[in-house]
Scaffold this active site. Structure first.
Site, PDB file in Angstrom:
ATOM      1  N   ASN A 108      45.419  26.991   6.156  1.00 46.42           N
ATOM      2  CA  ASN A 108      45.563  25.537   6.025  1.00 46.42           C
ATOM      3  C   ASN A 108      44.536  24.888   6.954  1.00 46.42           C
ATOM      4  OD1 ASN A 108      46.311  22.890   5.873  1.00 46.42           O
ATOM      5  ND2 ASN A 108      48.244  23.136   6.995  1.00 46.42           N
ATOM      6  N   LYS A 125      43.854  21.841   7.157  1.00 42.17           N
ATOM      7  CA  LYS A 125      44.274  20.477   7.530  1.00 42.17           C
ATOM      8  C   LYS A 125      43.115  19.484   7.298  1.00 42.17           C
ATOM      9  CE  LYS A 125      47.371  22.625  10.812  1.00 42.17           C
ATOM     10  NZ  LYS A 125      48.450  22.383  11.732  1.00 42.17           N
ATOM     11  N   HIS A 133      54.714  20.296   4.054  1.00 43.84           N
ATOM     12  CA  HIS A 133      54.251  20.633   5.406  1.00 43.84           C
ATOM     13  C   HIS A 133      54.866  19.659   6.411  1.00 43.84           C
ATOM     14  CE1 HIS A 133      51.686  21.422   8.834  1.00 43.84           C
ATOM     15  NE2 HIS A 133      51.340  22.555   8.250  1.00 43.84           N
ATOM     16  N   GLU A 193      53.719  18.255   8.918  1.00 44.03           N
ATOM     17  CA  GLU A 193      52.871  17.109   9.294  1.00 44.03           C
ATOM     18  C   GLU A 193      52.985  15.997   8.258  1.00 44.03           C
ATOM     19  OE1 GLU A 193      49.264  19.315   9.970  1.00 44.03           O
ATOM     20  OE2 GLU A 193      50.111  20.158  11.806  1.00 44.03           O
ATOM     21  N   GLU A 201      58.057  27.595   8.990  1.00 45.43           N
ATOM     22  CA  GLU A 201      57.193  27.077  10.041  1.00 45.43           C
ATOM     23  C   GLU A 201      58.023  26.251  11.032  1.00 45.43           C
ATOM     24  OE1 GLU A 201      52.880  27.035   8.683  1.00 45.43           O
ATOM     25  OE2 GLU A 201      53.690  25.084   8.156  1.00 45.43           O
ATOM     26  N   GLY A 250      50.667  24.313  15.931  1.00 47.78           N
ATOM     27  CA  GLY A 250      49.577  23.730  16.716  1.00 47.78           C
ATOM     28  C   GLY A 250      49.854  23.668  18.210  1.00 47.78           C
ATOM     29  N   SER A 277      51.103  28.629  14.945  1.00 56.31           N
ATOM     30  CA  SER A 277      50.230  29.173  15.991  1.00 56.31           C
ATOM     31  C   SER A 277      49.935  30.661  15.819  1.00 56.31           C
ATOM     32  CB  SER A 277      50.828  28.908  17.378  1.00 56.31           C
ATOM     33  OG  SER A 277      50.893  27.514  17.618  1.00 56.31           O
TER      34      SER A 277
HETATM   35  C1  PEP Z   1      50.073  25.030   9.747  1.00 54.09           C
HETATM   36  O1  PEP Z   1      49.291  24.093   9.671  1.00 54.09           O
HETATM   37  O2  PEP Z   1      50.791  25.297   8.801  1.00 54.09           O
HETATM   38  C2  PEP Z   1      50.116  25.810  10.981  1.00 54.09           C
HETATM   39  C3  PEP Z   1      50.972  26.775  11.057  1.00 54.09           C
HETATM   40  O3  PEP Z   1      49.251  25.427  11.984  1.00 54.09           O
HETATM   41  P1  PEP Z   1      48.917  26.260  13.322  1.00 54.09           P
HETATM   42  O4  PEP Z   1      48.651  27.686  12.893  1.00 54.09           O
HETATM   43  O5  PEP Z   1      47.746  25.602  13.898  1.00 54.09           O
HETATM   44  O6  PEP Z   1      50.125  26.208  14.199  1.00 54.09           O
END
Ligand code: PEP
Length: 288
Positions: free
Chosen positions: A9, A11, A101, A103, A183, A189, A229
């Site tokens: 992803n 983003k 997601h 976000e 997640e 992040g 992460s």
């Molecule tokens: C994500 O955007 O789904 C994600 C898991 O981001 P990150 O790996 O940066 O935590």
């Protein structure tokens, strides 16, 4: 046997000018057999990434290329929705899409009901869908993580006739249309990850909810990814869990070295699981 999937992803990063070359670099450095690789760039980079990935050098030794996904989709097919993109518009640009997601739940106020509509729109358009679910930190700390994720799944999928939606392509090596990404919001992040055992427990809980909702095959065919992460240093902890089928990777997915490390480990897991299953790691998956 469920396939191993590593989805990137990106983003709101990259531009049409640089996304293609990043995708090609990642593709050519992650040519592991048995791993489904998906890159989800911003909408405006979908075409550049798709063009770059048509280059034969990015196909894995089992012939699988890198697939392209969108990060969002609108729930309606067309109409007065300024700035939005429908599932039909992704035809020829993406074969996967991320919905729900955290976000987007946070920044765009997306509810489970709306996410469920997006999911059904994506399904109708033939897109493979990664549905994201996950709890906040206080919800985990108060022991409510599984209840929260159960409620999210019911909110997104509960109104749907899952029997009618079907799973497509179920059976050995097939990739069904639905993938769930667990997640935990506090891990996205932040550099903090869940523990592998907690992610595995959540994968079990997710499949129990899918059974309760009437998912064909009882949810056993639905891949569950971990996201939050993930790096080349932390991926092993998750892939060591038989109920976890790969990762949704954010920040680290923009770094070719990291992606090479993550997919290399995913390749080892794919080979080990194929060995246990009695199939060849290099068998090309049926894409239903
Ligand atoms: C994500 O955007 O789904 C994600 C898991 O981001 P990150 O790996 O940066 O935590």
């Amino acid at each position: 046997m469920r396939r191993i999937i590593v989805a990137a992803n990106w983003k709101m990063n990259t531009t049409p000018a640089d996304a293609g070359s990043l995708a090609r670099t990642i593709g050519s450095r992650t040519r592991e057999p048995g791993v489904i690789r998906v890159i989800c760039p911003p909408y405006v980079c979908l075409a550049a990434v798709g063009d770059a990935l048509r280059d034969g050098d990015v196909a894995a030794t089992d012939g699988l290329g890198v697939e392209v996904g969108a990060q969002n989709v609108h729930h309606e097919p067309a109409g007065a929705y300024t700035g939005e993109v429908s599932a039909a518009m992704l035809d020829g640009l993406a074969t996967w899409v991320i919905v729900g997601h955290s976000e987007r739940r946070r920044d765009a106020g997306e509810t489970d009901e709306l996410i469920g509509r997006k999911l059904r729109a994506a399904r109708a358009a033939g897109l493979r869908t990664i549905l994201c679910v996950g709890e906040q930190l206080d919800e985990r700390e108060s022991g409510r993580a599984e209840a929260i994720v159960d409620a999210q799944l019911r909110g997104c999928l509960g109104g749907a006739d899952l029997g009618a939606l079907g799973l497509d392509g179920t059976g050995a090596g097939a990739v069904p249309w639905l993938t769930i990404a667990y997640e935990p919001v506090w891990a996205i992040g932040t550099g903090r990850t869940a523990r592998g055992a907690d992610a595995a427990a959540m994968a079990g809980a997710i499949r129990r909810t899918l059974i309760a909702l009437g998912m064909p095959g009882g949810g056993e065919d639905v891949p569950v990814l971990y996201g939050g992460s993930v790096t080349s240093a932390s991926i092993d902890e998750f892939l060591a869990e038989p109920s976890i089928d790969g990762a949704l990777v954010g920040g680290a997915s923009l770094k070719p070295d990291e992606m090479a490390g993550i997919v290399a480990r995913a390749g080892m897991t794919a080979a080990a699981r194929a060995g246990l299953d009695g199939t060849l790691a290099g068998d090309a998956p049926a894409m239903g």
